[in-house]
Design an enzyme around this catalytic site. Structure first.
Site, PDB file in Angstrom:
ATOM      1  N   HIS A  32      17.873  32.441  39.399  1.00 15.05           N
ATOM      2  CA  HIS A  32      16.760  31.386  39.018  1.00 15.05           C
ATOM      3  C   HIS A  32      15.559  32.144  39.249  1.00 15.05           C
ATOM      4  CE1 HIS A  32      15.821  26.600  38.993  1.00 15.05           C
ATOM      5  NE2 HIS A  32      15.683  27.197  37.775  1.00 15.05           N
ATOM      6  N   GLU A  50      24.073  31.708  47.004  1.00  8.48           N
ATOM      7  CA  GLU A  50      22.495  32.298  47.051  1.00  8.48           C
ATOM      8  C   GLU A  50      22.278  33.179  45.532  1.00  8.48           C
ATOM      9  OE1 GLU A  50      21.032  30.919  49.012  1.00  8.48           O
ATOM     10  OE2 GLU A  50      22.636  30.042  50.122  1.00  8.48           O
ATOM     11  N   HIS A  74      20.901  31.209  43.153  1.00  8.05           N
ATOM     12  CA  HIS A  74      19.581  30.759  43.387  1.00  8.05           C
ATOM     13  C   HIS A  74      18.718  32.090  43.165  1.00  8.05           C
ATOM     14  CE1 HIS A  74      19.586  26.991  45.285  1.00  8.05           C
ATOM     15  NE2 HIS A  74      20.067  27.353  46.192  1.00  8.05           N
TER      16      HIS A  74
END
Length: 678
Positions: free
Chosen positions: A478, A472, A475
């Site tokens: 990102h 996670e 992500h």
């Protein structure tokens, strides 16, 4: 004055959770939709001729506050819901769908977009502007802008129905999960379960004003029971309860809802000129077509099946020694743990003391610092929606100087609650974008369901939970490193089969001895996890890889067949369809009482419809990307700098082009096969 409709006065304009009341949402949505429609009218009625700036850019920046409030509301509905919020969601979803349809089917607006699109040669657009123009035009066409009035109305109704029914699907799964618990009063029924887990079960019982122990279907409760409980009958009972979630013919059953959802998606696809919903979805993915996805999954299936069969035979011989002639799915986790312990002398409960949550979080923060020069400072002055949540200000250092550049806010929410859905996810409250010379930074959130600390111990993670946090956080990176012009191309706004690359890539570090030694320390003694255990963790990375690969392929094949062969469901039950299209990947006898489709939230509530294959697709990308680091040093600053460009670029370029710019070549499936099976 409604607090949600004005620019927030909190630090970094963060969500003012402590001041928001449930009754604020509905009027705020209505007011902000009206404001957003006024912005659209301004674009449409501009007396000047259509240009890239006054149409495409103006549209990209419109509805900013509505997006923020939508993010706040729907994130709360996932992480901290209640009956009132769920009721509001039922009211709000059709309103938002209608608003979205109204924009996407606005003929005057589309006419101006089409003019700019047709005259694009006269603009000197950079790469990101070109992408925005293409995505805007295509988005309108895919939303029905070229349809006649009658078909536009049909599409609008289908979209509304889909919105409400997918919401209902998720609510049913949550209710079905929360409705079950197993009350255990005899200690002998819990043989094999470690003390720390027993303590957790006892706390669960206390919360329900019961003596003894309580096991629920929440993952931090369910998974340890299936892993350690020696009582096979109880394992069977609880596994059956889990397999019956929304599949028991009761109030929260999802079987009819699945058929309705799939029928609506098929209608939508046909209305827009596609053969099926998978064709519609995959036009906008790296994979491009159902045939390519099925070829990809079947190639992996062929290569992984012999390894999976061999793994299951090993487990069966262990079970046979216990007198079990025919192993069942509910035996798998128990015997897999036994085999893992025998092979690698690894036991989750032995490893957990070396992975207290705060230590693991410090490690992932430290990795982000080493690779991308990010620092994390907890802020206590930023409102939170629950006392368990922590908020960090993320900054970027420059040439080892003190951190000066604000990069993002990061919310972390780690523990299960009644109002929180199961699983783990990353989301955002606010996207990054640049406007009027200002780089507006993102607000990112990580939500997990780890075991809560008790009076005696901090939150201790299983190794799988360690990798979940890294996943996670990948992500989140990102999102936090996003550096694009437009919000719709920022952060994780990329092709869906590319979005799992950053998350799965970061998991690789958890298996590297060089990195593990920096943070795997016993929470009581400070002792570093012994070298032999670290070596075993590295060796165990591919443990049951064949089984896990087949499991993921099974989900991918089921998803793709649901979205290409919906007609077959007319004469079949959901269970029959599921059994048929997962048969090639099944390693245990099918159980007539259970089905996973009715709780398959990824494809019936989340965004993975006709896209579940992307987990395996992205594994090829992440294996290939990490191989590049491995060959040159896992903390290599030059490669990290190139990877940072990939992360910060969001959806501004074609993902394959982004990947090739980073790696120098297209990803090779051999990288995954080599990592998985040697």
């Amino acid at each position: 004055m409604n607090i949600l409709t004005e620019k927030f006065t909190t630090p970094y304009h963060s969500a003012p959770f402590s001041s928001i009341k449930n009754e604020d949402f509905l009027p705020a949505f209505k007011e902000l939709i009206q404001k957003s429609e006024e912005e659209i009218n301004t674009i449409v009625n501009n007396p000047e001729g259509p240009t890239f700036e006054n149409v495409i850019e103006a549209l990209a920046y419109s509805g900013e506050q509505l997006d923020v409030v939508s993010n706040i509301f729907f994130n709360l509905n996932s992480a901290e819901t209640n009956d009132e919020l769920q009721q509001i969601a039922q009211e709000v979803s059709p309103i938002l769908t209608e608003y979205s349809s109204k924009i996407s089917q606005n003929e005057a607006l589309f006419k101006r977009i089409k003019t700019v699109y047709n005259e694009q040669d006269q603009y000197n657009l950079n790469e990101e502007q070109q992408m925005l123009l293409n995505e805007t035009y295509k988005g309108f066409v895919r939303s029905g802008a070229l349809l006649n009035e009658e078909d536009k109305e049909k599409l609008k109704k289908i979209s509304m129905d889909l919105s409400l029914k997918s919401l209902q699907f998720g609510q049913n799964v949550l209710a079905s999960t929360n409705n079950y618990f197993k009350h255990i009063t005899k200690k002998e029924d819990l043989a094999g379960i470690p003390d720390a887990i027993l303590e957790q079960y006892a706390e669960e019982a206390k919360e329900k004003n019961l003596d003894g122990w309580v096991v629920t279907l929440q993952y931090p409760s369910y998974i340890p029971f299936m892993t350690y409980a020696e009582n096979r009958e109880l394992r069977k009972e609880i596994a059956l309860a889990n397999g019956k979630k929304s599949f028991d013919g009761g109030e929260f059953d999802n079987q009819n809802l699945i058929k309705e959802l799939l029928s609506l998606k098929q209608q939508k696809a046909e209305l827009l000129g596609y053969k099926n919903y998978a064709d519609y979805v995959l036009e906008e993915r790296m994979a491009k077509s159902p045939a390519k996805v099925l070829d990809f999954l079947n190639e992996l299936l062929t290569k992984a099946k012999p390894f999976a069969d061999k793994e299951i035979e090993e487990l069966k011989s262990l079970a046979k020694a216990d007198g079990i002639e025919e192993m069942q799915a509910y035996d798998h986790t128990f015997y897999a743990e036994k085999l893992r312990k025998a092979k690698f002398d690894l036991n989750d409960e032995e490893l957990k003391p070396y992975f207290p949550l705060e230590q693991v979080q410090d490690a992932v923060f430290g990795l982000a610092n080493k690779l991308f020069a990010l620092t994390f400072e907890e802020r206590n002055d930023i409102p939170k929606y629950h006392e368990d949540v922590k908020v960090y200000e993320v900054k970027e250092t420059n040439n080892q100087k003190p951190a000066t550049s604000y990069k993002a806010l990061l919310y972390v929410d780690y523990f299960p609650r009644k109002g929180k859905r199961a699983g783990a996810w990353m989301t955002s409250y606010k996207n990054q974008y640049q406007k009027d010379g200002e780089n507006s930074r993102p607000h990112i959130s990580i939500v997990c369901n780890f075991s809560k600390p008790t009076k005696e111990t901090p939150s201790l993670l299983t190794f799988q939970e360690v990798t979940t946090l890294f996943h996670e956080f990948g992500h989140a990176l990102h999102g936090m490193l996003a550096n694009t012009q437009y919000p719709s191309l920022s952060g994780t706004s990329v092709k869906w089969d590319f979005v799992e690359l950053p998350s799965q890539f970061l998991e690789n570090f958890c298996y590297e001895p060089e990195f593990l030694k920096t943070f795997a320390k016993h929470y009581k003694t400070g002792e570093i996890l012994p070298d032999e255990k670290i070596e075993k963790i590295a060796q165990s990375k591919n443990f049951m890889e064949g089984y896990q690969t087949l499991r993921q392929i099974g989900f991918g094949l089921l998803d793709m067949n649901y979205h290409t062969k919906v007609g077959e469901l007319t004469g079949k039950t959901v269970k029959e369809f599921e059994d048929e299209y997962t048969k090639a990947t099944q390693l245990y006898p099918a159980n007539p009482e259970t089905a996973m489709s009715p709780s398959f939230s990824h494809i019936f509530q989340g965004g993975y419809s006709a896209g579940y294959y992307s987990y395996k697709w992205a594994e090829v990308l992440d294996a290939d990307a990490f191989q590049y680091f491995k060959e040159n040093g896992i903390f290599n600053p030059e490669i990290a700098a190139k990877y940072k460009i990939l992360l910060s670029s969001g959806g501004t370029k074609d993902p394959m082009e982004l990947y090739k710019n980073f790696r120098g070549s297209e990803p090779k499936v051999e990288s995954l096969l080599k990592r998985a099976f040697g």
